[in-house]
Scaffold this active site. Structure first.
Site, PDB file in Angstrom:
ATOM      1  N   GLU A 260       0.801  -1.231   0.000  1.00  0.00           N
ATOM      2  CA  GLU A 260       0.000   0.000   0.000  1.00  0.00           C
ATOM      3  C   GLU A 260       0.834   1.282   0.000  1.00  0.00           C
ATOM      4  OE1 GLU A 260      -0.174  -2.384   2.285  1.00  0.00           O
ATOM      5  OE2 GLU A 260      -0.224  -1.606   4.325  1.00  0.00           O
ATOM      6  N   ASN A 261       2.137   1.181   0.218  1.00  0.00           N
ATOM      7  CA  ASN A 261       2.949   2.394   0.115  1.00  0.00           C
ATOM      8  C   ASN A 261       3.194   2.792  -1.342  1.00  0.00           C
ATOM      9  OD1 ASN A 261       4.601  -0.008   0.110  1.00  0.00           O
ATOM     10  ND2 ASN A 261       6.368   1.331   0.065  1.00  0.00           N
TER      11      ASN A 261
END
Lengths: 217, 233
Positions: free
Chosen positions: A46-47
């Site tokens: 998700e980064n």
């Protein structure tokens, strides 16, 4: 009984061809090591990366290429980078097919708690609340009981919730279970574990339709 | 074209004052505006509110501002790598607002886009939703979340030009690309400030319109938080 790698191995069997998969920190990370090599999939972090590969060789670490656990990683052919908003568009927009994450507690209605223990250090929820609120297909990887031996599969969560009614399946060191409208349905026993042992370790409602097969891993 | 290059980091921070709300890009220590943070430590600006996914580590990133007690409030999604942070939070010196990461990103994006508020399912039924307006869409409950309001956004890019066009490298894009243009003034620090015209317009991640000031950063440490490797055989 399974160890952490065994749990990851069982969950890996749930990964289907063509899946985009988001892996949480801890046991879920190990799932990547056990997916069959003929399955085409991509891991999302998700980064801001799709197509995450293994850790780099020593000396090849790049501080600009990390995963959501802040670990140095590599990318595979076909990978892409994007910003945080786009990343959560993938998650909230249900473009990610499978989310695998750890938990401190799961309730028989699918509630999950995994971000906060009141009175102790609060680290924050990171992306977990967005993931559990949106994903259609959530598998929890965790030990069946906590360090004190208390069940983590409960009638109701006692800790602050991360999400409500969202968990679909659970893989533990003792069993593979499905969350149904009537409680935890026991699907499979871990190798060498009896139904009695699973019953004893489960506080929430456990639905048992004998015979319960042993996992094939 | 419009020239936005400033000569130094101190010029870039012109107008920054006590009590302001600041956005800072980065995920962990990846893609943080190192030069701007170092300059804030130097100026001693205090009582600031920081909107940043993380809070750095004890001796780097926002941890440097925490050490000097310059931060009044942190708005973050995950703050688990910092002992000084924990101490200040538990003692009540530091206010902390923890919000879901996707909501944090979208509240930046909304500010950038002129969207005052939006609905998201994240956090519904948890303590994050307490006191917030909620509404059902397509059979599912959502929370109303508002765009951030910030005085400055500090972002870090890999390459940039004098008109403020930015290109990021790897996962260092993260919140940087969402925060550019989301505050009254956006300051971009870049590893390589290149002549206008040398970046291919097809490759621009953030168009210069979102950036007011840009400068060439110095001596990037780019510290790695979790160095993970695999054996060569």
């Amino acid at each position: 009984m399974l160890d952490k790698n065994g749990i990851a191995k069982r969950i890996a069997q749930e990964v289907k061809n063509g899946y985009y998969v988001n892996l949480g920190i801890g046991i879920p990370t190990l799932v990547a090591n056990h997916v069959r090599s003929d399955i085409e999939l991509e891991f999302q972090s998700e980064n801001g990366v799709l197509g995450m590969g293994p850790f780099p060789f020593e000396g090849e670490e790049d501080p600009d290429i990390i995963n959501a656990g802040k670990q140095t990683i590599t990318t595979l052919p076909g990978a892409s980078f994007f910003d945080s908003s786009t990343s959560f568009s993938m998650i909230r927009g249900q473009h990610v097919d499978l989310t695998i994450l750890g938990a401190m507690e799961v309730a028989e209605n699918g509630d999950i708690a995994n971000w906060k223990i009141p009175g102790r250090m609060v680290k924050g929820m990171g992306g977990a609340m967005d993931l559990v609120a949106s994903a259609e297909n959530i598998i929890v990887a965790m030990m069946h009981t906590n360090k004190k031996g208390e069940s983590k599969l409960l009638k109701r969560c006692s800790l602050p919730l991360t999400g409500v009614g969202c968990v679909k399946r659970i893989a533990t060191n003792l069993a593979f279970l499905e969350v149904t409208d009537h409680g935890f349905k026991l699907l499979e026993r871990a190798p060498g574990v009896s139904v009695e042992e699973i019953k004893k370790a489960t506080e929430g409602t456990l639905i048992i339709e004998e015979p319960i097969p042993e996992m094939n891993i | 074209m419009i020239h936005k290059t400033v000569a130094s980091v101190s010029e870039a921070l012109n107008g920054l004052s006590d009590g302001m709300t600041l956005m800072l890009g980065g995920f962990g220590l990846c893609g943080i505006p190192e030069n701007c943070i170092a300059q804030m430590v130097k100026t001693g600006v205090k009582d600031i509110t920081c909107i940043s996914n993380n809070a750095g580590v004890d001796d780097f990133g926002l941890g440097l501002l925490l050490q000097q007690r310059q931060i009044k409030k942190m708005i973050s999604s995950y703050v688990g790598e910092n002992d000084e942070f924990e101490r200040q939070m538990l003692s009540g010196e530091l206010q902390v607002d923890l919000i879901p990461q996707g909501t944090l990103a979208e509240r930046c994006k909304a500010a950038q886009s002129g969207i005052p508020a939006f609905y998201t399912p994240a956090g519904y039924g948890t303590e994050v939703g307490e006191g917030k307006e909620s509404r059902e869409f397509n059979g599912k409950m959502h929370l109303l979340e508002h765009a951030f309001k910030a005085d400055f956004a500090f972002v870090k890019a890999w390459k940039g030009d004098s008109t403020g066009n930015l290109i990021f490298k790897g996962t260092a894009r993260n919140f940087n690309a969402c925060m550019a243009g989301a505050a009254k003034i956006t300051v971009a620090e870049v590893e390589e400030l290149v002549p206008v015209g040398s970046l291919d317009p097809n490759d621009i991640h953030v168009p210069g319109i979102f950036v007011q000031r840009i400068f060439q950063g110095k001596t990037y440490e780019k510290r790695i938080e979790q160095r993970t490797v695999r054996p060569r055989n």
